[in-house]
Design an enzyme around this catalytic site. Structure first.
Site, mmCIF file in Angstrom:
data_model
loop_
_atom_site.group_PDB
_atom_site.id
_atom_site.type_symbol
_atom_site.label_atom_id
_atom_site.label_comp_id
_atom_site.label_asym_id
_atom_site.label_seq_id
_atom_site.Cartn_x
_atom_site.Cartn_y
_atom_site.Cartn_z
ATOM 1 N N ASN A 1 45.242 34.668 32.886
ATOM 2 C CA ASN A 1 45.818 33.875 33.979
ATOM 3 C C ASN A 1 47.077 33.120 33.631
ATOM 4 O O ASN A 1 47.571 32.356 34.464
ATOM 5 C CB ASN A 1 44.792 32.921 34.607
ATOM 6 C CG ASN A 1 43.540 33.634 35.057
ATOM 7 O OD1 ASN A 1 42.441 33.262 34.675
ATOM 8 N ND2 ASN A 1 43.698 34.673 35.850
ATOM 9 N N GLY B 1 40.031 32.835 38.638
ATOM 10 C CA GLY B 1 40.779 33.183 37.451
ATOM 11 C C GLY B 1 40.185 34.451 36.885
ATOM 12 O O GLY B 1 39.511 35.181 37.590
ATOM 13 N N SER B 2 40.426 34.713 35.606
ATOM 14 C CA SER B 2 39.839 35.906 34.999
ATOM 15 C C SER B 2 40.378 36.092 33.594
ATOM 16 O O SER B 2 41.438 35.582 33.243
ATOM 17 C CB SER B 2 40.161 37.187 35.794
ATOM 18 O OG SER B 2 39.714 37.107 37.116
ATOM 19 N N ASN B 3 39.636 36.884 32.828
ATOM 20 C CA ASN B 3 40.148 37.483 31.596
ATOM 21 C C ASN B 3 40.008 38.999 31.740
ATOM 22 O O ASN B 3 39.064 39.482 32.370
ATOM 23 C CB ASN B 3 39.324 37.088 30.370
ATOM 24 C CG ASN B 3 39.185 35.597 30.193
ATOM 25 O OD1 ASN B 3 40.165 34.881 30.079
ATOM 26 N ND2 ASN B 3 37.941 35.131 30.165
#
Length: 803
Positions: free
Chosen positions: A522, A250-252
């Site tokens: 995400n 995932g990620s920000n």
């Protein structure tokens, strides 16, 4: 290093004398795993004759690689990656060559970095099939821009030569593979095969077990038709499978425009969430070809380019996107022949691919895979989503990224970009990103977001016209289209601006430019900016006007408040990364504490701990662990529609739903079970989080902050629970390579970085856990991008890597 030698190096680098005798004056030893020369390991490999690069190591083992062209840059990159990660890399090359069973046995599980295969033999059958079919060779022969560029091919050739040269000249000290006969030289084709595996991770890579295990049905009894999947159950399984909260990646990321910053220039904070172990780790470097390329950032292991990074004008990051990079075609089988299918009433035979895999201490395994005009026949997408092959029906998987080796060309374009406009142009020219969004900022103050993915061209109109009954359930629920494969008028078609047939062109991609901020955590592109929602895209890209995750809601709240406050600097980005606010706590903890005495009348301590918790997941936070364990149990046992009293409203998507439903069945039990679980493990309910959320490196316990997906924490930490071992004893995935980047008008970017798990997997390396300790202390690495800063590093070590 001797002062005269260093002065000579500076002079020669200044004049770009980077090869031959000009480098002979530089002497230094390799860091990490490097040691004495062990001779040539033999085996086929690309020629490294004449290839060389200068590698300058600064603090924390970060290499700054300088070379005269792409082949030499690839050489230096392959060398430096091998020095830090040779065992992990060698393991991955075994994977893409279908040789895991030969060395490790058929039943062990791969690390999951290059596919979803549950066993070595399943992995081998798939990748050996790709190899036998010459799939990657065909892609390499495809002329650019549909195929990889000449520069990328040179990078791959050089990378393999550099990796091989390091193996030939150094002794491996990592116990994971020291002395192992499976560590061997590689070819440029092996490097390309690894790139192919990364490209299909969201498509064929997700279905490896289903591709390799599926079999034609045996002759059925007279009148039997088999069992069709239940549409409702399959739709829910597909929704869960593709839900971002269940992903291991995932990620920000957020980019701020100059309208929000102290100096009118852009800012970018990238926070990818990736596995902490195995072959999907990031690795830091700076790559420089004077006058051509100068970029710093992080690469996925085994790749030749900087995937997430910055230069003196532009910074970018990626987040895993909600676009579904596959679709299914439901096949109507020819009567009496389960390996032929009908298209417009005419039978078309499947293609049989018989694959044989060598097995350690056993007989080789031979299986047949079945391929169609749409792609491979699959028996399911994981155990929870079976797609049975019956006498009348089978399912074929379409993965457009199986024809895409352009992702690294996209990254090269980013590395050379001078503005966010150039980033957009690189996406348009290369169309290579398989499963990520792009967020970027530049020194002129522009912000940029695009969900530019290689996706099957499933329009809502096509899905409406051509979905089977199963597809009519799965597509709205998950974005997984199931089309009628018996009709040629249900072919995907092409957009005029698409490089690749059957995919969307750049003009169809959700994009937002020059808003005060663009942010993604995400969820779909809809709330990239809360006040300017993106709409009008097809369902396969993601949803609109639907409930967002707690991480998205918390992230949007945070960055919107930052933008409103204005006068932002890189220091504000650093504070956001380690704010460690738990949105679930802000929304629910007070109500939980108020309802606790009625739910746990005999446990006033538990109620006090919840009430006293500061709503953060800092290492010193007391009560965070107890609330986390409770919240996991509550979310798992109470249906989402019953968790909140005030439901989701598309008119107020950041603040709804809210007010936890303490009357929900399961609420009191979740509290009781969490308290009992911690006490049974001997963990005080108010223990500091870091006392029981930690990693161990060379016997040193390192407490880490951060929180889980369910709590909605920006600084995501998904640890492994082991009550007997003292709590959360290792991090499975979460915050990985972090970069906070801005510009101040000078020639050098203002950048702070962190690699949470450090550069090397080798316990003998000085860079095995040094950045992990930084991460635990919420401290940063000041990036050395400009030449003057590199050469001033007190940790400077120089390696001349030669063929």
């Amino acid at each position: 290093m001797h002062r005269r030698t260093l002065r000579t190096l500076r002079t020669r680098l200044k004049h770009l004398a980077l090869t031959g005798a000009a480098l002979a004056v530089v002497t230094a030893s390799l860091p990490g795993a490097a040691a004495a020369d062990s001779g040539d390991r033999g085996g086929h490999r690309p020629s490294d004759r004449g290839l060389s690069a200068v590698i300058r190591y600064t603090e924390y083992g970060i290499p700054h690689i300088v070379a005269k062209d792409y082949a030499n840059l690839g050489f230096g990159t392959g060398w430096a990656q091998a020095a830090d990660q040779v065992c992990v890399l060698a393991d991955g090359f075994l994977t893409v060559n279908g040789e895991r069973s030969r060395y490790f046995g058929p039943d062990a599980a791969p690390d999951g970095s290059l596919s979803s295969a549950a066993t070595n033999v399943s992995s081998d059958l798939y990748f050996r099939g790709v190899k036998d079919a010459g799939t990657v060779e065909e892609l390499l022969r495809t002329p650019a821009p549909a195929g990889p560029s000449g520069d990328l091919k040179e990078l791959m050739r050089g990378w393999a030569a550099g990796y091989n040269a390091w193996l030939r000249k150094n002794r491996i000290t990592d116990p994971a593979c020291a002395g192992a006969d499976w560590v061997r030289p590689v070819s440029a084709l092996d490097v390309a095969r690894r790139g192919f595996a990364v490209s299909v991770l969201g498509g064929q890579g997700r279905a490896v077990d289903g591709i390799t295990a599926v079999r034609p049905p045996a002759a059925p009894p007279a009148g039997a038709t088999g069992t069709a999947p239940d549409p409702e159950r399959t739709a829910e399984a597909a929704r869960v499978l593709f839900a971002s909260e269940n992903a291991t990646m995932g990620s920000n990321a957020v980019a701020f425009s100059g309208a929000t910053t102290a100096n009118g220039r852009g800012l970018l904070l990238g926070n990818p969430h990736y596995p902490w172990q195995g072959g999907r780790r990031f690795w830091q470097s700076q790559q420089t070809i004077p006058g051509e390329l100068n970029v710093s950032g992080a690469s996925l292991l085994g790749t030749t380019v900087v995937n997430i990074g910055f230069n003196d004008k532009v910074a970018w990051s990626h987040t895993v996107a909600t676009g579904v990079p596959l679709n299914l075609h439901q096949l109507t089988l020819a009567p009496g022949d389960p390996t032929s299918y009908l298209v417009d009433g005419r039978p078309e035979p499947m293609t049989a691919r018989t694959v044989t895999v060598p097995v350690k201490d056993g007989v080789p395994v031979t299986r047949t895979q079945w391929w169609t005009r749409y792609g491979p026949v699959v028996g399911g997408l994981g155990a929870q989503l079976p797609l049975p092959w019956t006498a009348t029906t089978a399912y074929a998987l379409n993965d457009p990224n199986a024809a895409n080796l352009r992702g690294s060309d996209t990254a090269l374009g980013f590395g050379k970009a001078r503005s966010t406009r150039d980033v957009a142009d690189a996406l348009r020219r290369t169309q290579g990103l398989p499963w990520v969004n792009t967020i970027a900022a530049d020194s002129a103050g522009h912000s940029y977001f695009s969900q530019s993915q290689v996706l099957p061209r499933i329009t809502d109109e096509l899905a409406q016209r051509c979905s089977t009954p199963l597809g009519r359930a799965t597509y709205p629920a998950s974005g997984v289209a199931v089309l009628d494969g018996s009709r040629s008028d249900c072919a995907l078609g092409s957009d005029p601006d698409a490089l690749q047939p059957g995919t969307f062109g750049p003009s169809r991609m959700p994009t937002l430019r020059d808003t005060p901020y663009v942010e993604n955590s995400n969820d779909s592109a809809w709330l990239t900016h809360a006040d300017r929602p993106l709409t009008g895209y097809e369902r396969i890209f993601g949803t609109t006007a639907t409930q967002r995750s707690l991480r998205t809601r918390g992230g949007v709240e945070d960055v919107a408040a930052m933008a409103d406050r204005g006068r932002l600097t890189v220091a504000d980005l650093q504070r956001q990364q380690f704010a460690n606010r738990a949105p679930a706590g802000d929304l629910a903890a007070a109500d939980v504490a108020a309802a606790c005495p009625a739910a746990l009348p005999d446990d006033p301590e538990a109620c006090r701990v919840i009430g006293d918790w500061d709503r953060t997941v800092n290492a010193e936070s007391r009560g965070a662990l107890f609330f986390d364990r409770f919240w996991r149990k509550f979310a798992a046992s109470v249906p989402p529609a019953q968790q909140w009293k005030v439901p989701f409203s598309a008119a107020d998507p950041v603040r709804t739903p809210h007010t936890v439903n303490t009357a929900a069945p399961g609420f009191a039990k979740a509290l009781r079970d969490a308290a009992a679980e911690l006490r049974a493990a001997g963990i005080p309910l108010d223990a500091p989080l870091g006392s029981h959320q930690f990693v161990v490196r060379n016997g040193e316990r390192i407490p880490v902050s951060g929180g889980t997906e369910s709590l909605g924490v920006w600084n995501k930490t998904e640890p492994v629970w082991n009550a007997a071992g003292g709590g959360y004893v290792e991090v499975a995935h979460g915050t990985s390579h972090v970069q906070a980047v801005g510009w101040d008008g000078g020639r050098c970017p203002v950048a702070r970085t962190l690699l949470s798990y450090s550069q090397s997997s080798n316990p003998a390396s000085p860079h095995y856990s040094d950045q992990t300790r930084l991460y635990a202390g919420e401290r940063w690495v000041t990036s050395r991008f400009c030449e003057k800063d590199i050469l001033r590093s007190p940790a400077l070590r120089v390696v001349v890597a030669r063929g």
